[in-house]
Motif scaffolding. Structure first.
Motif, PDB file in Angstrom:
ATOM      1  N   ARG A   1       0.827  -1.203   0.000  1.00 43.40           N
ATOM      2  CA  ARG A   1       0.000   0.000   0.000  1.00 43.40           C
ATOM      3  C   ARG A   1       0.868   1.262   0.000  1.00 43.40           C
ATOM      4  O   ARG A   1       0.471   2.301   0.509  1.00 43.40           O
TER       5      ARG A   1
ATOM      6  N   THR B   1       3.320   4.262  -2.106  1.00 46.38           N
ATOM      7  CA  THR B   1       2.940   5.312  -3.057  1.00 46.38           C
ATOM      8  C   THR B   1       3.814   5.348  -4.307  1.00 46.38           C
ATOM      9  O   THR B   1       3.856   6.361  -4.997  1.00 46.38           O
TER      10      THR B   1
ATOM     11  N   HIS C   1      -4.145   6.334 -13.468  1.00 54.24           N
ATOM     12  CA  HIS C   1      -5.051   6.219 -12.329  1.00 54.24           C
ATOM     13  C   HIS C   1      -5.955   5.010 -12.523  1.00 54.24           C
ATOM     14  O   HIS C   1      -6.448   4.770 -13.631  1.00 54.24           O
TER      15      HIS C   1
ATOM     16  N   SER D   1      -8.902   4.556 -11.581  1.00 55.16           N
ATOM     17  CA  SER D   1     -10.280   4.946 -11.908  1.00 55.16           C
ATOM     18  C   SER D   1     -10.398   5.539 -13.318  1.00 55.16           C
ATOM     19  O   SER D   1     -11.494   5.824 -13.770  1.00 55.16           O
TER      20      SER D   1
ATOM     21  N   PRO E   1     -11.466   0.572  -8.802  1.00 56.76           N
ATOM     22  CA  PRO E   1     -11.759   0.480  -7.368  1.00 56.76           C
ATOM     23  C   PRO E   1     -13.141  -0.111  -7.091  1.00 56.76           C
ATOM     24  O   PRO E   1     -13.323  -0.828  -6.104  1.00 56.76           O
TER      25      PRO E   1
ATOM     26  N   GLY F   1      -6.917  -1.534  -2.499  1.00 53.80           N
ATOM     27  CA  GLY F   1      -6.033  -0.373  -2.433  1.00 53.80           C
ATOM     28  C   GLY F   1      -5.804   0.322  -3.760  1.00 53.80           C
ATOM     29  O   GLY F   1      -4.757   0.916  -3.964  1.00 53.80           O
TER      30      GLY F   1
ATOM     31  N   ASP G   1      -5.965   3.029  -5.138  1.00 51.41           N
ATOM     32  CA  ASP G   1      -6.021   4.471  -4.924  1.00 51.41           C
ATOM     33  C   ASP G   1      -5.103   5.181  -5.909  1.00 51.41           C
ATOM     34  O   ASP G   1      -4.038   4.664  -6.256  1.00 51.41           O
ATOM     35  N   GLU G   2      -5.522   6.358  -6.315  1.00 54.58           N
ATOM     36  CA  GLU G   2      -4.691   7.204  -7.178  1.00 54.58           C
ATOM     37  C   GLU G   2      -4.157   6.397  -8.365  1.00 54.58           C
ATOM     38  O   GLU G   2      -4.901   5.733  -9.049  1.00 54.58           O
TER      39      GLU G   2
END
Length: 104
Positions: A20, A22, A34, A36, A47, A54, A56-57
């Motif tokens: 998790r 970055t 990304h 999404s 997501p 996880g 994310d971003e």
């Protein structure tokens, strides 16, 4: 001394399914898309479709059991690539903190 971590580790062994961090760049230097986003590469690993993974971003993740964390790239010529995530074995222990203790 031996260091024991009482909480979640920054780096995870094995396939990195619990990673998790970055890191958002692939091993060849491409920026991650990304999760999404559907551009430049459309995909189903969103997501919404992979909750609790996880996504994310645009961080490198392993939502589907690949051999290590990966991401879709923002490079139209490279759909997805693996990411270089430091393994637990390649890191030196940090000084004792809130979730770490030394065992002799």
């Amino acid at each position: 001394p031996v260091w024991i971590t009482d909480g979640p580790a920054s780096f995870t062994p094995g396939r990195g399914e619990d990673y998790r961090g970055t890191i958002a760049v692939t091993e060849s230097g491409n920026t991650c898309q990304h999760w999404s986003s559907q551009s430049p590469h459309s995909h189903s690993r969103t997501p919404e479709n992979y909750p609790c993974r996880g996504l994310d971003e645009n961080y490198c993740r392993n939502p589907d059991g690949e051999k290590r964390p990966w991401c879709y790239t923002t490079n139209p010529a490279a759909r997805w690539e693996y990411c270089n995530i430091p393994s637990c074995d390649s890191t030196k222990p940090e000084a004792p903190g809130k979730n770490r203790r030394q065992v002799d």
